[in-house]
Enzyme design. Structure first.
Site, PDB file in Angstrom:
ATOM      1  N   GLU A  72       3.562  25.814  34.476  1.00  0.00           N
ATOM      2  CA  GLU A  72       4.314  26.308  33.473  1.00  0.00           C
ATOM      3  C   GLU A  72       5.052  25.448  32.616  1.00  0.00           C
ATOM      4  OE1 GLU A  72       6.414  29.994  34.749  1.00  0.00           O
ATOM      5  OE2 GLU A  72       4.877  30.569  35.914  1.00  0.00           O
TER       6      GLU A  72
ATOM      7  N   MET B 123      11.599  20.333  32.454  1.00  0.00           N
ATOM      8  CA  MET B 123      11.609  21.619  32.628  1.00  0.00           C
ATOM      9  C   MET B 123      10.348  22.306  33.213  1.00  0.00           C
ATOM     10  SD  MET B 123      14.410  22.957  31.836  1.00  0.00           S
ATOM     11  CE  MET B 123      14.947  21.773  30.497  1.00  0.00           C
ATOM     12  N   PRO B 124       9.160  21.647  33.717  1.00  0.00           N
ATOM     13  CA  PRO B 124       8.114  22.206  34.186  1.00  0.00           C
ATOM     14  C   PRO B 124       8.534  22.774  35.414  1.00  0.00           C
ATOM     15  CG  PRO B 124       7.630  20.068  33.604  1.00  0.00           C
ATOM     16  CD  PRO B 124       9.135  20.332  33.465  1.00  0.00           C
ATOM     17  N   TYR B 125       7.509  23.927  35.818  1.00  0.00           N
ATOM     18  CA  TYR B 125       7.554  24.779  37.092  1.00  0.00           C
ATOM     19  C   TYR B 125       5.872  24.826  37.529  1.00  0.00           C
ATOM     20  CZ  TYR B 125       7.159  28.416  40.136  1.00  0.00           C
ATOM     21  OH  TYR B 125       6.723  29.554  41.333  1.00  0.00           O
TER      22      TYR B 125
ATOM     23  N   PHE C 240      10.413  21.498  38.676  1.00  0.00           N
ATOM     24  CA  PHE C 240       9.957  21.874  40.034  1.00  0.00           C
ATOM     25  C   PHE C 240       8.674  22.143  40.411  1.00  0.00           C
ATOM     26  CE2 PHE C 240      14.055  25.154  39.478  1.00  0.00           C
ATOM     27  CZ  PHE C 240      14.781  24.168  39.455  1.00  0.00           C
TER      28      PHE C 240
END
Lengths: 72, 72, 72, 72, 72, 72
Positions: D7, F1-3, F41
Site C-alpha cells: 500500500e 509511508m508504505p505499508y 511498515f
C-alpha cells in the site's frame, strides 16, 4: 459477523456479476457457518492489471508468456 | 506503530471529514494505547456502492428493501 | 456499514483497552459520518513483535536503536 | 503461496516501477523462503493522499509541517 | 487470480467447515467469473471474540444485549 | 509511508528469515520508490495451513494431490 473481501483484477466485472458474488459469498456463510446475512459484509476490490503481479510479472505480461509457452 | 484501515462506502465523504477521521483515529490510539502519532498510519478506503454487500445484496438494494420494510 | 481494522503490535493490550478501541472507533464513525453502530465492524489484529517491521528492522530492534541514539 | 500487499500513496508510480515492485517482492519470497513465483501474488494498492494519514494529519499536511519544522 | 479473505470470529470452526468455505468460495469464482481454481487463493482469518466489535461493543457483549432485548 | 503486508502459510518461518523479509521489503521501497525506511511498515501474517486454500482445497491437501500427479 463475517467480513469477506474479494480481490480480483479489474477486467469488466458487471454489476450483475457483483450481485452474484455478494449473494454467493453470503449464502456460503449461511450454509456452512449459519451466519446472519444482515451482519455479513462482502467487499469487492477491483485491482488494475498493472497493479497485480504473479510469477514475478504484471498479470498481463505473465498471461502472454503462459499463452506463448502453451502454443510454443 | 498502529495501522488503522477505515473501509467505507464511496458516498461523497468530504476532505474535511477525512481529516476528522484521521485525527480521531490517531487520537484514539494515543488516548487508549499511548501510541506515537508520528508512527500511526490511518488509511481510508472508499468502496463503490456496487462493490459492497450486506444481507446478500448490494448496499443500495439492501437499503431500499430496509426502507420499504420500515414504511411497509 | 464501515469496517475498521486496527493493526497493533501484540504487547499486552487489555480487554478493557480493546473495549475502548471498539467504542472509540465506532463513536468516530457515528460522529463524523453519521453511521449506524449496528452495522459498524471493528476488528483488532494483534501482530507479534517479530512480525512487525519499521526502519527495515523488527520493531524491538528498531526501538533499541532509537533509544540508544537518543541516549547516545 | 505468498500474498504480498503493497500500500502506497498515489503519487505517480510508473508502470516500470510497478514491474520492479512486483519482481522485487517475488524475488524476496523466492530468496528467503524458497517460494514458487507461479503461486506468489503481489497486489499494489495506490491510496489518494487525502486518504492516508500520519501524525494525525493527511500526509500532504504532515509533510508541509515537517518541512517547515526542518527549515524553521 | 482472485484472493478471497474470509474474516470470522474464532468460535470453533471445524477443519471440515474450513474445507467447505475454501471449496465454496473457489467454486463461486469459477461459476461467476470463470476464474482458474489453481490461481485462486482463499484465506480464512479467525478473530478472537474480544477483538471483534459491532454496535460499539465487543461481539459477546453485543450478543448478550441483543438477546436480552429480544426476551425483554 | 508504505505499508507492506506479507501473508504466508505458517510453516516454521524463523526469526532470522522474518528479519530478512522486513529488510528486503523495506530496501525494495527505498530502491524503487525512494521511500523513507523510518515510515515504512512491514507486517508478516502467518496463516495456519488449514486456513489457506488454493485450487479449491486446503493447501496441504492440494500439495499432496500435486505431488501425486507429478509422480503419477
Amino acid at each position: 459477523m463475517p467480513y469477506i473481501r474479494i480481490e480480483i483484477t479489474r477486467e469488466g466485472v458487471t454489476q450483475e456479476q457483483k450481485k452474484q458474488l455478494i449473494a454467493g459469498a453470503t449464502e456460503l456463510m449461511v450454509r456452512v457457518l449459519d451466519k446472519d446475512p444482515a451482519t455479513t459484509f462482502v467487499v469487492i476490490d477491483e485491482v488494475d492489471l498493472d497493479n497485480w503481479g504473479v510469477g514475478g510479472q504484471p498479470v498481463a505480461e505473465w498471461r502472454r508468456e503462459q499463452a506463448a509457452a502453451r502454443s510454443g
